[in-house]
Write a protein that holds these residues in place. Structure first.
Motif, PDB file in Angstrom:
ATOM      1  N   GLN A 169       0.774  -1.223  -0.084  1.00 32.94           N
ATOM      2  CA  GLN A 169      -0.076   0.083   0.128  1.00 32.94           C
ATOM      3  C   GLN A 169       0.905   1.225   0.030  1.00 32.94           C
ATOM      4  O   GLN A 169       0.461   2.329  -0.687  1.00 32.94           O
ATOM      5  CB  GLN A 169      -0.768  -0.211   1.057  1.00 32.94           C
TER       6      GLN A 169
ATOM      7  N   SER B 280      -7.345   2.462 -11.088  1.00 30.19           N
ATOM      8  CA  SER B 280      -8.238   1.448 -10.567  1.00 30.19           C
ATOM      9  C   SER B 280      -7.155  -0.158 -10.499  1.00 30.19           C
ATOM     10  O   SER B 280      -7.412  -0.704  -9.799  1.00 30.19           O
ATOM     11  CB  SER B 280      -9.361   1.079 -11.432  1.00 30.19           C
TER      12      SER B 280
ATOM     13  N   ALA C 177      -4.683   0.119  -7.937  1.00 31.47           N
ATOM     14  CA  ALA C 177      -5.315  -0.038  -6.481  1.00 31.47           C
ATOM     15  C   ALA C 177      -5.396  -1.550  -6.463  1.00 31.47           C
ATOM     16  O   ALA C 177      -4.981  -2.206  -5.538  1.00 31.47           O
ATOM     17  CB  ALA C 177      -6.768   0.502  -6.621  1.00 31.47           C
ATOM     18  N   LYS C 178      -5.962  -2.323  -7.210  1.00 28.56           N
ATOM     19  CA  LYS C 178      -6.194  -3.802  -7.317  1.00 28.56           C
ATOM     20  C   LYS C 178      -4.991  -4.320  -7.177  1.00 28.56           C
ATOM     21  O   LYS C 178      -4.717  -5.519  -6.142  1.00 28.56           O
ATOM     22  CB  LYS C 178      -7.108  -4.531  -8.520  1.00 28.56           C
TER      23      LYS C 178
ATOM     24  N   GLY D  10      -3.540  -3.921  -3.464  1.00 26.67           N
ATOM     25  CA  GLY D  10      -4.386  -4.452  -2.754  1.00 26.67           C
ATOM     26  C   GLY D  10      -5.164  -3.259  -1.756  1.00 26.67           C
ATOM     27  O   GLY D  10      -5.357  -3.325  -0.618  1.00 26.67           O
ATOM     28  N   ILE D  11      -5.315  -2.322  -2.616  1.00 27.00           N
ATOM     29  CA  ILE D  11      -5.833  -1.007  -2.037  1.00 27.00           C
ATOM     30  C   ILE D  11      -7.184  -0.850  -2.383  1.00 27.00           C
ATOM     31  O   ILE D  11      -7.699  -1.053  -3.560  1.00 27.00           O
ATOM     32  CB  ILE D  11      -4.916   0.236  -2.106  1.00 27.00           C
ATOM     33  N   ASN D  12      -8.245  -0.376  -1.531  1.00 26.73           N
ATOM     34  CA  ASN D  12      -9.518  -0.011  -2.010  1.00 26.73           C
ATOM     35  C   ASN D  12      -9.682   0.908  -3.319  1.00 26.73           C
ATOM     36  O   ASN D  12      -8.670   1.952  -2.820  1.00 26.73           O
ATOM     37  CB  ASN D  12     -10.370   0.565  -0.576  1.00 26.73           C
ATOM     38  N   GLU D  13     -10.404   0.825  -4.198  1.00 27.79           N
ATOM     39  CA  GLU D  13     -10.200   1.722  -5.162  1.00 27.79           C
ATOM     40  C   GLU D  13     -10.570   3.289  -4.820  1.00 27.79           C
ATOM     41  O   GLU D  13      -9.965   4.101  -5.209  1.00 27.79           O
ATOM     42  CB  GLU D  13     -11.277   1.371  -6.356  1.00 27.79           C
ATOM     43  N   ALA D  14     -11.571   3.498  -4.061  1.00 30.52           N
ATOM     44  CA  ALA D  14     -11.876   4.600  -3.460  1.00 30.52           C
ATOM     45  C   ALA D  14     -10.674   5.379  -2.727  1.00 30.52           C
ATOM     46  O   ALA D  14     -10.732   6.651  -2.809  1.00 30.52           O
ATOM     47  CB  ALA D  14     -12.895   4.667  -2.411  1.00 30.52           C
ATOM     48  N   LYS D  15     -10.090   4.526  -1.951  1.00 33.17           N
ATOM     49  CA  LYS D  15      -8.806   5.254  -1.395  1.00 33.17           C
ATOM     50  C   LYS D  15      -7.765   5.545  -2.192  1.00 33.17           C
ATOM     51  O   LYS D  15      -7.104   6.697  -2.134  1.00 33.17           O
ATOM     52  CB  LYS D  15      -8.190   4.154  -0.424  1.00 33.17           C
TER      53      LYS D  15
ATOM     54  N   TYR E  82      -8.260   6.712  -5.207  1.00 34.13           N
ATOM     55  CA  TYR E  82      -8.645   7.890  -5.780  1.00 34.13           C
ATOM     56  C   TYR E  82      -8.749   9.114  -4.927  1.00 34.13           C
ATOM     57  O   TYR E  82      -8.373   9.938  -5.453  1.00 34.13           O
ATOM     58  CB  TYR E  82     -10.393   7.599  -6.334  1.00 34.13           C
ATOM     59  N   SER E  83      -8.940   8.810  -3.737  1.00 33.13           N
ATOM     60  CA  SER E  83      -8.733   9.955  -2.701  1.00 33.13           C
ATOM     61  C   SER E  83      -7.531  10.419  -2.594  1.00 33.13           C
ATOM     62  O   SER E  83      -7.239  11.578  -2.632  1.00 33.13           O
ATOM     63  CB  SER E  83      -9.139   9.455  -1.290  1.00 33.13           C
TER      64      SER E  83
END
Length: 159
Positions: free
Chosen positions: A21, A44, A47-48, A51-56, A58-59
């Protein structure tokens, strides 16, 4: 839909930084350095892979002003409009660039993808005002006339 080469390049960059991460920012910095923008589909994918949430992801990418989801031209021109540059008429520099490049406050990149024009709050070169950069190379004490000469040079119209 991006070509497979984009994903292959992302895989190379991820391999350099590791699948953790904490590698997110260096990975997306390298992707943007490679393409001059950060393709949303690739963010996207990264992120995958990390292993990171896509929303995180993007933030993070939207928090930092340096990341852009819009394709940029070969030459990214940044005009400083900080206090020192503004007082020394950086608005005249910007007006000349809008005219020379056929751009506006709404349209930042030329149709041929050669030039992107941005304004920034400060380039940290107040003593050299007014200042602009082209792909991070500093051009000090600019005038509208110097802008026209620089554009000719960048277009290859001057030997």
């Amino acid at each position: 839909m991006l070509e497979q080469a984009y994903y292959n390049k992302a895989d190379e960059i991820i391999a350099q930084h590791g699948r953790t991460q904490k590698a997110l920012i260096p990975v997306i910095q390298d992707i943007q350095a490679n393409y001059r923008y950060l393709p949303a589909e690739l963010l996207s994918y990264v992120a995958k892979q990390l292993g990171i949430n896509e929303a995180k992801a993007y933030s993070v990418a939207t928090f930092y002003e340096n990341f852009s989801f819009e394709a940029k031209g070969k030459y990214v021109i940044r005009v400083c409009d900080g206090t020192a540059c503004h007082v020394r008429k950086s608005s005249l520099i910007l007006d000349r660039l809008y005219k020379e490049l056929g751009l506006s406050k709404e349209k930042h990149t030329t149709d041929d993808m050669m030039f992107t024009l941005e304004t920034v709050s400060c380039l940290g070169a107040c003593g050299l005002a007014p200042v602009l950069t082209v792909n991070d190379e500093v051009y000090p004490a600019m005038t509208p006339e110097k802008v026209s000469e620089l554009m000719k040079e960048l277009r290859g119209e001057k030997a």
